[in-house]
Design a protein around this motif. Sequence first.
Motif, short mmCIF file in Angstrom:
data_model
loop_
_atom_site.label_atom_id
_atom_site.label_comp_id
_atom_site.label_asym_id
_atom_site.label_seq_id
_atom_site.Cartn_x
_atom_site.Cartn_y
_atom_site.Cartn_z
N THR A 250 41.96 39.57 16.70
CA THR A 250 41.48 40.95 16.73
C THR A 250 42.21 41.71 17.83
O THR A 250 42.80 41.09 18.72
CB THR A 250 39.96 41.00 16.98
OG1 THR A 250 39.50 42.35 16.88
CG2 THR A 250 39.60 40.46 18.35
N THR A 251 42.17 43.03 17.77
CA THR A 251 42.84 43.82 18.80
C THR A 251 42.00 43.82 20.08
O THR A 251 40.80 43.53 20.06
CB THR A 251 43.03 45.27 18.35
OG1 THR A 251 41.75 45.90 18.19
CG2 THR A 251 43.79 45.32 17.03
N ILE A 252 42.64 44.17 21.19
CA ILE A 252 41.94 44.24 22.47
C ILE A 252 40.80 45.25 22.38
O ILE A 252 39.67 44.97 22.82
CB ILE A 252 42.92 44.64 23.60
CG1 ILE A 252 43.94 43.53 23.83
CG2 ILE A 252 42.16 44.94 24.89
CD1 ILE A 252 45.03 43.90 24.82
N PHE A 253 41.07 46.41 21.80
CA PHE A 253 40.05 47.46 21.71
C PHE A 253 38.86 47.01 20.87
O PHE A 253 37.70 47.17 21.28
CB PHE A 253 40.65 48.73 21.11
CG PHE A 253 39.65 49.84 20.93
CD1 PHE A 253 39.24 50.61 22.01
CD2 PHE A 253 39.09 50.09 19.68
CE1 PHE A 253 38.29 51.62 21.84
CE2 PHE A 253 38.15 51.10 19.50
CZ PHE A 253 37.75 51.87 20.59
N ASP A 254 39.11 46.45 19.68
CA ASP A 254 38.01 46.02 18.81
C ASP A 254 37.20 44.90 19.44
O ASP A 254 35.96 44.86 19.32
CB ASP A 254 38.56 45.57 17.46
CG ASP A 254 39.01 46.74 16.59
OD1 ASP A 254 38.62 47.89 16.91
OD2 ASP A 254 39.76 46.53 15.62
#
Length: 307
Positions: A250-254
């Motif tokens: 997953t992305t850092i933001f998510d």
Amino acid sequence: MNAVMDILKQAQKGGIDANMDLLYKKEQHIPGSIQYTIRRYYAQHPWVADDSGMMVYHYNEKKPKDNYLELRFCITGNRYCAERSCGMCNELPTMNCSGRTQTLDVFTFHFTSSFLKQFVHNVKLANRKDEVLAFKHPNAFTKLFPLCVRNRNVLDALLNHSYSGSMENIYVNAKVHELLLYSMDCLVHEKEEGFACKFLADDSGKERIYQARDILLQHIGDPITIKELSRKVAMNECYLKKGFKEVFGTTIFDFYQQQRMEHAKYLLYEKSLSVTDVSALLGYSSISHFSAAFKKHTGLKPCELLK
């Protein structure tokens, strides 16, 4: 958060006893078995802090018999009543007690290397969790992590059960095994096939990604930018984003948003904090921004979780 970290660091030897009033203590220190200590302190002042856990992996290649894994937890905002028979009552105070007391609860669970090796006997060491349980991970470490709902439920169960004698031993041992299982989730799942990003083939590169994850979890209420995060782990922003997606899927933001919303659900439902307080604790500039983010990730409005 800093105060909670200090308590967790002192928890091994009970170093906070001299500074706080001890209400309750339960311990077991049987060689070769699960060793634990549960302490409940009188919280003289209201605590507004995240409940936290700490994993301590002690490794010394030259003294393998001294190796151990330790789990420590600190929970604030619980209530204590010495009269167990009225523990579920709604009257404050009751005839036999002076009312419930807000507590600071500190748990320590100690696992020797010989005890943990039973779980990896004849098991292929496929990831970092296996390496830690088998004491094949070559570097000692200490990791701080926020408590998931499953760990909180187990810790609450250890504080509020009616078993005694041999049944209590069976119950407590079962719950401690659950804590071990859930706490190992703070270590990442690594892929057996290897990573697409070449820089992750190096242990140093992977450790920086793990470090980035730990820093994000420590900043649940204090948002940090990717640029700041990359500086803290000394990794190029592009590499950091690609490596994080490769390791965690997953992305850092998510990832960060999901962790914040899970913590928000706990604060709203379990701690019964107001939407305003939760918004402030998670570092949102306005209640409307928090409410919008919460509904996006959970499908619910924050007020719908309030008891």
